[in-house]
Design a protein around this motif. Structure first.
Motif, mmCIF file in Angstrom:
data_model
loop_
_atom_site.group_PDB
_atom_site.id
_atom_site.type_symbol
_atom_site.label_atom_id
_atom_site.label_comp_id
_atom_site.label_asym_id
_atom_site.label_seq_id
_atom_site.Cartn_x
_atom_site.Cartn_y
_atom_site.Cartn_z
ATOM 1 N N PHE A 34 0.928 -1.273 0.064
ATOM 2 C CA PHE A 34 -0.043 0.134 0.014
ATOM 3 C C PHE A 34 0.828 1.200 0.000
ATOM 4 N N TYR A 36 0.661 5.546 0.818
ATOM 5 C CA TYR A 36 -0.148 6.437 1.490
ATOM 6 C C TYR A 36 0.436 7.759 1.203
ATOM 7 N N PHE A 46 -5.035 7.378 1.793
ATOM 8 C CA PHE A 46 -4.857 6.159 0.899
ATOM 9 C C PHE A 46 -4.589 6.480 -0.821
ATOM 10 N N LEU A 87 4.256 7.151 2.321
ATOM 11 C CA LEU A 87 4.597 5.821 3.208
ATOM 12 C C LEU A 87 4.036 4.733 2.536
ATOM 13 N N ARG A 91 1.166 -5.530 3.666
ATOM 14 C CA ARG A 91 0.362 -6.540 4.438
ATOM 15 C C ARG A 91 0.985 -7.743 4.849
ATOM 16 N N ASP A 94 -2.953 -9.985 8.500
ATOM 17 C CA ASP A 94 -4.104 -8.949 8.572
ATOM 18 C C ASP A 94 -3.523 -7.732 8.856
ATOM 19 N N LYS A 95 -2.091 -7.598 9.287
ATOM 20 C CA LYS A 95 -1.507 -6.182 9.898
ATOM 21 C C LYS A 95 -0.543 -5.434 8.513
ATOM 22 N N LEU A 96 -0.657 -4.364 8.856
ATOM 23 C CA LEU A 96 0.176 -3.514 7.891
ATOM 24 C C LEU A 96 1.463 -2.908 8.588
ATOM 25 N N PHE A 98 4.436 -0.573 8.179
ATOM 26 C CA PHE A 98 4.853 0.564 7.643
ATOM 27 C C PHE A 98 6.019 1.230 7.513
#
Lengths: 108, 113
Positions: A34, A36, A46, A87, A91, A94-96, A98
Motif C-alpha cells: 500500500f 499512502y 490512501f 508512506l 500487509r 492482517d496487519k500493515l 509501515f
C-alpha cells in the motif's frame, strides 16, 4: 525479521523534475503493498494497493509499480502541491507494516 | 461521508493521569485499527478489532494501555497512568475488512508532561 525500508528519507525536487521513491521489503507471504500520502498534521491518505509483481497503478502524476522485492512510486512533473510524506506499507497476515516514509518537497 | 472521527485532536496531560482517546469509524466498516506515530519509530500498529472483537493486541506496549470497542461505531484507547514517553500522535483507522485499504482519522496529538 519482516522489514519495510523506504529511500531516500528526504527528497527535494524542482517543479517539473521527475523522480522515484523506493520501498523495499523482506516480508514473506506478501498480501498487498500500500502507498499512502501524509500531509503535516493529518492522517495518512490512501493512494494505491498493489498485489502482484508487474502490477502498476496510476493516479494523476503518480505511478506505483511492484516487483518481488520492492515498489517504486514514480512522480512525473511534480508540482508544489505534491509535497508531502509518502508512506508505503506491506500487509503481513492482517496487519500493515509501515516504512518510515520519504519526505518530498517540491519547489516552484 | 465524514470519514474517521477522532477526539480530542490535542491532549496535554501530566504524568500519572488517565488519558482516553476516542474514535468513530466510517459507517459500514467492520475493522478498526489503533496506531501510534513518533519520529523515532514511525507508524506502529497497537491493536486492531474485527467486528468489534480484538484480534491482535501484540503491539500494545504494556498493561498501561487498553482498548475497547463496545459497538460498531465507537472505540476507545486508554492510557492509565500516562508517562512522558507516551507522547505521540495516535491514529485510528477503519476498513471494510482487515485485508482492505485502511482510512485514517486526523489523529490525536498527545503530550504527557
Amino acid at each position: 525479521e519482516d522489514q519495510v525500508t523506504q529511500s531516500p528519507e528526504a527528497l527535494r525536487l524542482q517543479e517539473g523534475e521527475s523522480s522515484s521513491l523506493n520501498c523495499s521489503y523482506t516480508v514473506s507471504g506478501l498480501r498487498g503493498l500500500f502507498w499512502y500520502r501524509q500531509d503535516p498534521g493529518k492522517g495518512p491518505e490512501f493512494l494505491f494497493t498493489l498485489y502482484s509483481a508487474g502490477e502498476e497503478k496510476e493516479k494523476e502524476r503518480l505511478k506505483a509499480t511492484l516487483t518481488k522485492k520492492e515498489s517504486f512510486l514514480h512522480i512525473t512533473a511534480p508540482k508544489p502541491e505534491d509535497s508531502a510524506t509518502y508512506l508505503c506499507a506491506v500487509r503481513y497476515t492482517d496487519k500493515l507494516i509501515f516504512g518510515t516514509g520519504t519526505r518530498l518537497q517540491v519547489f516552484p | 461521508d465524514a470519514g474517521v472521527i477522532q477526539s480530542p485532536r490535542h491532549e496535554v496531560t501530566e504524568m500519572g493521569q488517565e488519558v482516553t482517546l476516542r474514535c468513530k469509524p466510517i459507517s459500514g466498516h467492520n475493522s478498526l485499527f489503533w496506531y501510534r506515530q513518533t519520529m523515532m519509530r514511525g507508524l506502529e500498529l497497537l491493536i486492531y478489532f474485527n467486528n468489534n472483537v480484538p484480534i491482535d493486541d501484540s503491539g500494545m506496549p504494556e498493561d498501561r494501555f487498553s482498548a475497547k470497542m463496545p459497538n460498531a461505531s465507537f472505540s476507545t484507547l486508554k492510557i492509565q497512568p500516562s508517562e512522558p514517553r507516551d507522547s505521540a500522535v495516535y491514529f485510528c483507522a477503519s476498513s471494510l475488512g482487515p485485508a482492505n485499504e485502511q482510512f485514517f482519522g486526523p489523529g490525536t496529538r498527545l503530550t504527557v508532561l
